[in-house]
Design a protein around this motif. Structure first.
Motif, PDB file in Angstrom:
ATOM      1  N   GLU A  48       0.829  -1.206   0.000  1.00 30.60           N
ATOM      2  CA  GLU A  48       0.000   0.000   0.000  1.00 30.60           C
ATOM      3  C   GLU A  48       0.869   1.263   0.000  1.00 30.60           C
ATOM      4  O   GLU A  48       0.593   2.221  -0.729  1.00 30.60           O
ATOM      5  N   GLN A  49       1.908   1.265   0.817  1.00 28.94           N
ATOM      6  CA  GLN A  49       2.788   2.426   0.891  1.00 28.94           C
ATOM      7  C   GLN A  49       3.568   2.616  -0.416  1.00 28.94           C
ATOM      8  O   GLN A  49       3.739   3.744  -0.877  1.00 28.94           O
ATOM      9  N   LYS A  50       4.021   1.541  -1.000  1.00 30.55           N
ATOM     10  CA  LYS A  50       4.744   1.628  -2.274  1.00 30.55           C
ATOM     11  C   LYS A  50       3.844   2.197  -3.360  1.00 30.55           C
ATOM     12  O   LYS A  50       4.256   3.063  -4.136  1.00 30.55           O
ATOM     13  N   ALA A  51       2.601   1.714  -3.412  1.00 28.62           N
ATOM     14  CA  ALA A  51       1.645   2.214  -4.407  1.00 28.62           C
ATOM     15  C   ALA A  51       1.376   3.700  -4.170  1.00 28.62           C
ATOM     16  O   ALA A  51       1.319   4.493  -5.118  1.00 28.62           O
ATOM     17  N   PHE A  52       1.234   4.091  -2.912  1.00 32.75           N
ATOM     18  CA  PHE A  52       0.984   5.492  -2.578  1.00 32.75           C
ATOM     19  C   PHE A  52       2.142   6.363  -3.060  1.00 32.75           C
ATOM     20  O   PHE A  52       1.926   7.409  -3.668  1.00 32.75           O
ATOM     21  N   LEU A  53       3.370   5.938  -2.796  1.00 36.71           N
ATOM     22  CA  LEU A  53       4.540   6.714  -3.210  1.00 36.71           C
ATOM     23  C   LEU A  53       4.599   6.877  -4.721  1.00 36.71           C
ATOM     24  O   LEU A  53       4.864   7.970  -5.234  1.00 36.71           O
ATOM     25  N   LEU A  54       4.359   5.822  -5.447  1.00 35.05           N
ATOM     26  CA  LEU A  54       4.403   5.872  -6.907  1.00 35.05           C
ATOM     27  C   LEU A  54       3.310   6.785  -7.462  1.00 35.05           C
ATOM     28  O   LEU A  54       3.575   7.642  -8.316  1.00 35.05           O
ATOM     29  N   GLU A  55       2.093   6.621  -6.972  1.00 34.14           N
ATOM     30  CA  GLU A  55       0.990   7.462  -7.432  1.00 34.14           C
ATOM     31  C   GLU A  55       1.231   8.933  -7.094  1.00 34.14           C
ATOM     32  O   GLU A  55       0.969   9.823  -7.907  1.00 34.14           O
ATOM     33  N   SER A  56       1.733   9.187  -5.917  1.00 33.69           N
ATOM     34  CA  SER A  56       2.006  10.550  -5.495  1.00 33.69           C
ATOM     35  C   SER A  56       3.088  11.185  -6.367  1.00 33.69           C
ATOM     36  O   SER A  56       2.987  12.348  -6.754  1.00 33.69           O
TER      37      SER A  56
END
Length: 45
Positions: free
Chosen positions: A6-14
């Motif tokens: 979830e955190q990895k996806a958040f970082l990439l999307e951000s």
């Protein structure tokens, strides 16, 4: 530090969400991404 999926996806999307098109060229900065991450996951910093 190990990040969750979830955190990895958040970082990439951000990262991509905060990109700016300047003179026809996309520019990206890690700083806004990190600030959003700190707000979304305050327990991780």
């Amino acid at each position: 530090m190990v990040y969750t999926s979830e955190q990895k996806a958040f970082l990439l999307e951000s990262y991509f969400r905060n990109g700016e098109k300047v003179n026809g060229v996309w520019k990206y900065s890690i700083q806004p991404c990190l600030e959003e991450f700190r707000e979304a996951f305050p327990e991780e910093h």
